[in-house]
Design an enzyme around this catalytic site. Sequence first.
Site, mmCIF file in Angstrom:
data_model
loop_
_atom_site.group_PDB
_atom_site.id
_atom_site.type_symbol
_atom_site.label_atom_id
_atom_site.label_comp_id
_atom_site.label_asym_id
_atom_site.label_seq_id
_atom_site.Cartn_x
_atom_site.Cartn_y
_atom_site.Cartn_z
ATOM 1 N N SER A 15 25.921 35.180 34.988
ATOM 2 C CA SER A 15 24.848 35.737 35.818
ATOM 3 C C SER A 15 25.241 37.010 36.552
ATOM 4 O O SER A 15 24.378 37.742 37.018
ATOM 5 C CB SER A 15 24.416 34.679 36.843
ATOM 6 O OG SER A 15 25.530 34.243 37.589
ATOM 7 N N SER A 143 43.333 36.849 33.084
ATOM 8 C CA SER A 143 43.496 37.973 34.011
ATOM 9 C C SER A 143 44.902 38.540 33.915
ATOM 10 O O SER A 143 45.855 37.814 33.597
ATOM 11 C CB SER A 143 43.258 37.496 35.446
ATOM 12 O OG SER A 143 43.612 38.509 36.370
ATOM 13 N N TYR A 156 45.394 31.354 41.820
ATOM 14 C CA TYR A 156 44.641 32.081 40.773
ATOM 15 C C TYR A 156 45.564 32.421 39.605
ATOM 16 O O TYR A 156 45.194 32.270 38.430
ATOM 17 C CB TYR A 156 44.065 33.344 41.416
ATOM 18 C CG TYR A 156 43.167 34.179 40.540
ATOM 19 C CD1 TYR A 156 41.860 33.784 40.260
ATOM 20 C CD2 TYR A 156 43.613 35.399 40.032
ATOM 21 C CE1 TYR A 156 41.026 34.573 39.480
ATOM 22 C CE2 TYR A 156 42.786 36.198 39.262
ATOM 23 C CZ TYR A 156 41.495 35.783 38.987
ATOM 24 O OH TYR A 156 40.670 36.576 38.220
ATOM 25 N N LYS A 160 45.135 31.257 35.761
ATOM 26 C CA LYS A 160 44.933 32.248 34.694
ATOM 27 C C LYS A 160 46.064 32.201 33.669
ATOM 28 O O LYS A 160 45.828 32.418 32.475
ATOM 29 C CB LYS A 160 44.790 33.646 35.297
ATOM 30 C CG LYS A 160 43.515 33.821 36.125
ATOM 31 C CD LYS A 160 42.260 33.592 35.298
ATOM 32 C CE LYS A 160 40.980 33.905 36.033
ATOM 33 N NZ LYS A 160 39.787 33.593 35.245
HETATM 34 P P1 NAP Z 1 32.000 37.495 39.893
HETATM 35 O O1 NAP Z 1 31.319 38.825 39.902
HETATM 36 O O2 NAP Z 1 32.440 36.894 41.177
HETATM 37 O O3 NAP Z 1 31.074 36.451 39.086
HETATM 38 C C1 NAP Z 1 31.499 35.131 38.934
HETATM 39 C C2 NAP Z 1 30.545 34.383 38.060
HETATM 40 O O4 NAP Z 1 31.056 33.045 37.886
HETATM 41 C C3 NAP Z 1 29.158 34.251 38.637
HETATM 42 O O5 NAP Z 1 28.224 34.302 37.586
HETATM 43 C C4 NAP Z 1 29.183 32.840 39.258
HETATM 44 O O6 NAP Z 1 27.898 32.230 39.330
HETATM 45 C C5 NAP Z 1 30.040 32.115 38.248
HETATM 46 N N1 NAP Z 1 30.650 30.892 38.762
HETATM 47 C C6 NAP Z 1 31.509 30.751 39.794
HETATM 48 N N2 NAP Z 1 31.843 29.461 39.938
HETATM 49 C C7 NAP Z 1 31.182 28.770 38.984
HETATM 50 C C8 NAP Z 1 31.108 27.402 38.609
HETATM 51 N N3 NAP Z 1 31.780 26.468 39.278
HETATM 52 N N4 NAP Z 1 30.307 27.060 37.575
HETATM 53 C C9 NAP Z 1 29.604 27.979 36.888
HETATM 54 N N5 NAP Z 1 29.648 29.306 37.192
HETATM 55 C C10 NAP Z 1 30.419 29.680 38.220
HETATM 56 O O7 NAP Z 1 33.322 37.542 38.981
HETATM 57 P P2 NAP Z 1 33.799 38.613 37.903
HETATM 58 O O8 NAP Z 1 34.582 39.651 38.608
HETATM 59 O O9 NAP Z 1 32.682 39.008 37.027
HETATM 60 O O10 NAP Z 1 34.859 37.718 37.099
HETATM 61 C C11 NAP Z 1 34.510 37.010 35.928
HETATM 62 C C12 NAP Z 1 35.765 36.400 35.331
HETATM 63 O O11 NAP Z 1 36.704 37.438 35.056
HETATM 64 C C13 NAP Z 1 36.469 35.429 36.277
HETATM 65 O O12 NAP Z 1 37.034 34.376 35.556
HETATM 66 C C14 NAP Z 1 37.570 36.277 36.878
HETATM 67 O O13 NAP Z 1 38.652 35.505 37.310
HETATM 68 C C15 NAP Z 1 37.926 37.153 35.698
HETATM 69 N N6 NAP Z 1 38.573 38.400 36.057
HETATM 70 C C16 NAP Z 1 37.965 39.294 36.876
HETATM 71 C C17 NAP Z 1 38.602 40.489 37.194
HETATM 72 C C18 NAP Z 1 37.983 41.539 38.061
HETATM 73 O O14 NAP Z 1 38.694 42.499 38.394
HETATM 74 N N7 NAP Z 1 36.733 41.438 38.461
HETATM 75 C C19 NAP Z 1 39.879 40.740 36.680
HETATM 76 C C20 NAP Z 1 40.469 39.807 35.855
HETATM 77 C C21 NAP Z 1 39.808 38.645 35.548
HETATM 78 P P3 NAP Z 1 27.136 32.062 40.784
HETATM 79 O O15 NAP Z 1 26.908 33.426 41.290
HETATM 80 O O16 NAP Z 1 25.876 31.333 40.446
HETATM 81 O O17 NAP Z 1 28.074 31.255 41.632
#
Ligand code: NAP
Length: 247
Positions: A15, A143, A156, A160
């Site tokens: 989402s 990550s 975290y 990961k």
């Molecule tokens: P984000 O913007 O915080 O979005 C997180 C998403 O996960 C939202 O859609 C949220 O839905 C959903 N979510 C959280 N808890 C959940 C649960 N228990 N069940 C189902 N859905 C859940 O995060 P993002 O930055 O896009 O990150 C996405 C993935 O990439 C994560 O695994 C993160 O660790 C990884 N990642 C991110 C980065 C970065 O720099 N951003 C870097 C490396 C890895 P709701 O809004 O409905 O809660």
Amino acid sequence: MVKLNGRVAIVTGGSRGIGAAIAKELAANGVKVVINYNSNNEAADAVVQEIEQAGGEAFAAQADVSDAAQARVLVEETINKYGKLDILVNNAGITRDRTFRKITEDDWNQVIQVNLNSVYNMTTAALSHIQESDAGRIINISSIIGQAGGFGQTNYSAAKAGMIGFTKSLALELAKSGTTVNAICPGFIDTEMVQAIPDEIRAQIVAKIPARRFGMPEEIARGVLYLCRDGEYITGQQLNINGGLYM
Ligand code: NAP
């Protein structure tokens, strides 16, 4: 090259942020996408609307994927709606950053539960369906922090890194069946997760990135598309998309 038109994908946490970009990229390539979310139904509905307006197919499905029963229902809903499942993108994730001295048992458990145990919950629920596909794909969004560590991120980083071990082991078990299992390791990507970092620390991070900028969610999405469409012979790998920050 695998024909993606008509295939079915679940994107957990589809989402917002990286998950939303993945969902849109897959849908733009003819994949029917289940946009999973936990609490923010407006954000999920907006992604579905955007996909439909562009001529794609998607629906939003609430489920806390850290809960095994809810993960099973999510897969059942997908099968009821689309009749099959080809691609699982385990993307849902949270952070609860604190130095190890300050971390609480709850911070530890929540991060392991949402980032790592969800991968078990979803994969175990989805696997028999994915194996019926002639091009099954399991893609785990890990990550750079699981590879290099991160200050204040023991929980975290452990989750990961756990996803990477899971990816390699399951890839070995499934390789003969034609289902591939890979991890993508993003660096710092410009989403709400990174926007929550204080400005001063964000500037310090950018200064260390060889590409001198944060990545965009769409750049991770293109990695997912590549693994789905062109990745028949790629399994057990970590695809690093990080601007050169970790090599
Ligand atoms: P984000 O913007 O915080 O979005 C997180 C998403 O996960 C939202 O859609 C949220 O839905 C959903 N979510 C959280 N808890 C959940 C649960 N228990 N069940 C189902 N859905 C859940 O995060 P993002 O930055 O896009 O990150 C996405 C993935 O990439 C994560 O695994 C993160 O660790 C990884 N990642 C991110 C980065 C970065 O720099 N951003 C870097 C490396 C890895 P709701 O809004 O409905 O809660």
